[in-house]
Structures are given as C-alpha cells and as structure tokens.
Design an enzyme around this catalytic site. Structure first.
Site, PDB file in Angstrom:
ATOM      1  N   SER A 157     -14.564  24.613  31.884  1.00 43.37           N
ATOM      2  CA  SER A 157     -13.886  25.728  32.541  1.00 43.37           C
ATOM      3  C   SER A 157     -14.679  27.030  32.521  1.00 43.37           C
ATOM      4  CB  SER A 157     -12.502  25.935  31.936  1.00 43.37           C
ATOM      5  OG  SER A 157     -12.636  26.017  30.548  1.00 43.37           O
TER       6      SER A 157
ATOM      7  N   CYS B 259       2.863  21.083  30.602  1.00 47.93           N
ATOM      8  CA  CYS B 259       3.134  19.883  31.380  1.00 47.93           C
ATOM      9  C   CYS B 259       2.643  19.949  32.819  1.00 47.93           C
ATOM     10  CB  CYS B 259       4.635  19.643  31.476  1.00 47.93           C
ATOM     11  SG  CYS B 259       5.436  19.512  29.900  1.00 47.93           S
TER      12      CYS B 259
END
Ligand code: SF4
Length: 484
Positions: free
Chosen positions: A300, A13
C-alpha cells in the site's frame, strides 16, 4: 498463531450481495469470486448464504476464502436467486466461528440473512435494551444487534425495507449492510457513509459490494455508490431507492483511500490508486528532502511512493520485495524467530539501496514495531540515509467505526514526538501527511472525510463513556493477544 509482523490497521469486513430474477446455478461461485476480491477487508472468517425461493443455505467458518470453501461446498450451496457473502475481521465481538457472517435469523414472518461492514457505537446500549426485553443473543457481534433491531421492527411493519428504515433510526455508528429476505434484497449505508458500498449490474442481475473490485470479479459493471442514509430495494419488479433523510454530507473514512481499499477500486467516484498517488504528491511538497531514490513499502506504500517520486523528481526504485508465499500466520516458536519475523515477509534489494539516500514511503505507522525492523533491514542493505514519508497523518486517537486503530497507549504518535519517533525507528527524518492534505487526496463531491483517528474529532458521537471504555478494553485485549 499470531501475525507478529502485522502492524497495520485492519478493516472490519467486506460485504457482497447478488440478486437475480431467475434461479441461477452459479450464484455461490459468484459470491466466492467476489469474496476473493474482498479478502483484503477481512481474513478471520468468511461466509456465503444462498437463498432459493426463501430457503436459505449457509456455509461460514473461520479462515480465508480459499481455506473455508471447497469445490464441493460451492456445489452444495446450490442454485438460488439471491446470495449474500461476507469476509470478516473482528473489531467488535471475538474472532470465533459463531461471529462469522452472514447472520441468519428465522422469525415469524420468514427468514433474513444480513452481512455488515462497520461498527455500531451504541451496540452495547441497544443490546442491554433488547436483552432487558427478553431478547436472546447467540453471538457477541454488533451485527446481531442490527439483525435484532430489523427483526423486531419487521414484526410490526408490512415490508422488510420499512423494518430496515426503522432500525436505521435506532442504530448509530458505521454500517454498510446487505440484507436478504425471502423475496427482496436490501442494501443500506449509514447516514455518514462511513464505509463504502456500491451497486453494479450483471445483465439483468443486481450486485452490491463493499468495493468495485468485487463487481469486476463477477463480470458486473459499476452502476453507482449507495448514498449516505439511503436504502436500495431490489425485487423481481426492479430497483427502487428510499431516502431515509438520516443522511447528510458524506464523511467516509479517509483511511479507505490511504490503506484499506484495493488500489483498483473506485469509491464514491474516486480511484483509490489516484488518491494514493496524490497523497505522495502532497507529501513531496510538504516534506522535500535531498535523496537518490524513492521506494515504497509493499503493497500500500507503492502508489504514494510513485506520487512522491513524480513530484520530487527523485527516481523511483524497487527497494523492498515481498514474499507472496508466506502464510498469513505461522508458528514462530522462539523469541529470536519472532524478532526476525519481518525478514520472512520482506527483503531489501541491495542493488537499489546500497550507498543511497533513500526515501521510504509507507501508508501509516501504528505501534512502530514493523517499521523499526524495516529501517534496520534497509541499513543492513547499505542505505546511507533513510527518510520516512508517511502518506497519512499520525494516528493519535482510536477509531470507533470499524478500523482497529488501537487504544491511545499503543499508538506511537500518541506517546512520542515526531523527532522521538524518528530516533526510535532509526530513521534520519520522518514526515507525515498533514490533516488538511489527507482530506483532499480524494475528490469526492459533497464530502468532508472522517479523519477522527488523526484529529480526535469524529463525524458522530463516539460510544458513551461506559461503552467507550468497554470498546477500548476489547481493543487493548486484542492487541495484547496479537503481540503475545
Ligand atoms: S476514525 Fe480514522 S480509521 Fe476510523 S473511520 Fe475515521 S478516518 Fe477511518
């Protein structure tokens, strides 16, 4: 609908909180902008709760921030003096609308909204304890367990911050939380600081966010990170800090730097981009190879590829492009389409790769299904050799602190040797970053990162056996769902 090319770990989250002394009609819009900036931390559901002198209005739903909130929703959330926001990817509790956050609790002494990033390790035990005591839960998420622990304590103490402190002595594991009571905003980080949480200032207003990139999204400037075991209390009179004395040396998840966080964020004083480049430098020193070009896997792997290129002297090239318009999930009706799904998202640049000895840098390999397709794609584009360099150590153990690193059975590095992995993926060689090297990619004072999923040694106790089995089963079921 399942994301078949998704073979990356996910964070649970992202959280956001905004406190202003006076009523502000832009609060919901601020929260919306911040959640956009935090979208990479959770794409299953999102929500915003606005408090106007203690009257809380919430909108939360399954979906991306852009899907859940319309202009009208933002207007209807209305003006207020505090807001909390949340983006979610579930590692505890199913991906259902009922588990979307913020969670709102109405109790004898008022209302409370809470947003949580992390994963409790004693959620099952606490839930059993509360249920045996007559507690009734409306969701399956561990955030409701935190909400319940705070609410129960709030009935016997004088202030919400005292209730949060009492709850922190009961709950275990990873949590960065933002709590909103009728008059105060509270932010707290677990005793190890496993998940990031920072504070910013926007004029006289105080802002909290999982990552500094969300502060920038609302025009706030960074003030500082919340310390492990610290509670920050914001009231109209100002900001104060409580040391719960539960905190010690920071053990933040090193994978935040490797993959989870946005490269433009600064966490605990270290730039994520710089940490990733440093990982590439260490990788080049540990695993040199004769090659013609270094490419990164978007997005990434790009920073680490730059670091590898700079350290090795091998030119950096753009070897893979990403289709930014492929939806997060899409229907793939046939087995053949599922098998080729990666080519809808990524494509190889023949001009960079054809006839070249390629170093491909990526941040991690979990199951290996995506990497296998990428290697095959590079071969089709004419790569003469493919050398994989991974800017984290092999994933060998589960994570219990908010990242869905799978059960041991589904982790390729747990099932095969490095040579076997290279053969399975079709690569000429593979080199991983070592555990000692990953520990020093970010220079954070008084810190010794969590590297539990690489080493099997965790900063705090994993769930006790029954909880651990339930947790692993849940992860395994989720994996099956995803791959079906
Ligand atoms: S076990 Fe791994 S993914 Fe989980 S918090 Fe620790 S380093 Fe991060």
């Amino acid at each position: 609908m399942v994301d078949f090319y998704d073979d990356k770990p996910h964070d649970e989250c992202g959280v956001f909180g905004y406190f202003c002394k006076d009523t502000n009609e832009h609060l919901a819009a601020y929260a919306y902008s911040a959640l956009f900036a935090l979208q990479h931390r959770g794409q299953e559901s999102c929500g915003i709760c606005v408090s106007n002198d203690g009257v809380m209005t919430v909108r939360k739903e399954l979906g991306l921030v852009s899907e859940v909130f319309s202009q009208r929703d933002i207007e209807e959330l209305g003006a207020g003096n505090m807001a909390v926001g949340h983006v979610r990817y579930s590692t505890t509790g199913a991906s259902k609308a009922m588990n979307a956050q913020p969670i709102i609790v109405h109790h004898k002494k008022g209302s409370m909204a809470i947003a949580h990033n992390g994963n409790l390790t004693n959620a099952n035990e606490l839930r059993d304890e509360f249920e045996s005591d007559g507690g009734i839960f409306h969701t399956t998420s561990d955030t409701e367990v935190i909400a319940y622990a705070i609410t129960r304590a709030r009935l016997t103490v004088g202030a919400i911050e005292d209730a949060v402190e009492a709850a922190m002595k009961k709950i275990k594991g990873a949590y960065s939380i933002v709590v909103m009571s009728p008059r105060k905003m509270i932010a707290a980080r677990d005793p190890y600081g496993l998940r990031p949480l920072c504070m910013g200032r926007h004029g006289d207003d105080i802002v909290f966010a999982s990552e500094s990139c969300a502060l920038g999204a609302v025009g706030a400037s960074f003030v500082r990170d919340i310390e492990p075991g610290e509670i920050i209390v914001v009231t109209p009179k100002g900001v104060s800090s409580i040391n719960t004395f539960t905190g010690g040396k920071k053990r933040m998840c090193v994978f935040e730097y490797v993959y989870i966080a946005r490269p433009d964020s600064v966490i605990d004083g270290e730039s994520v981009h710089i940490a990733r480049k440093r990982a590439g430098v260490y990788l080049a020193r540990a695993h040199p190879v004769a090659a013609d070009v270094v490419i990164g896997s978007p997005d990434s792997g790009l920073d680490a590829a730059l670091g590898y290129s700079e350290e090795s002297g091998i030119p950096y090239g753009v070897g893979i492009t990403k289709n930014r318009y492929v939806a997060r999930t899409f229907i793939q009706p046939t087995q053949e389409m599922r098998r080729r799904s990666i080519t809808l998202k990524l494509s190889a640049l023949k001009a960079t790769i054809d006839g070249k000895r390629v170093v491909l840098v990526d941040d991690s390999i979990v199951r290996g299904n995506t990497m296998r397709q990428v290697v095959s794609m590079l071969r089709l584009a004419g790569a003469a050799e493919i050398h994989l360099r991974i800017s984290s150590p092999p994933f060998r153990y589960p994570c219990y602190f908010g990242i869905d690193v799978d059960t041991c059975d589904n982790l390729i590095a747990n099932q095969m040797t490095t040579a076997e992995i290279a053969e399975y993926l079709g690569a000429d060689s593979i080199g991983y970053l070592g555990i000692e090297d990953v520990r020093r990619i970010a220079r954070v004072e008084n810190s010794d990162f969590c590297v539990g999923c690489f080493s099997g040694e965790y900063p705090c106790e994993p769930p006790i056996d029954s909880g651990k089995r339930k947790f692993e089963r849940k992860l395994s079921e989720r994996g099956t769902e995803r791959e079906r």
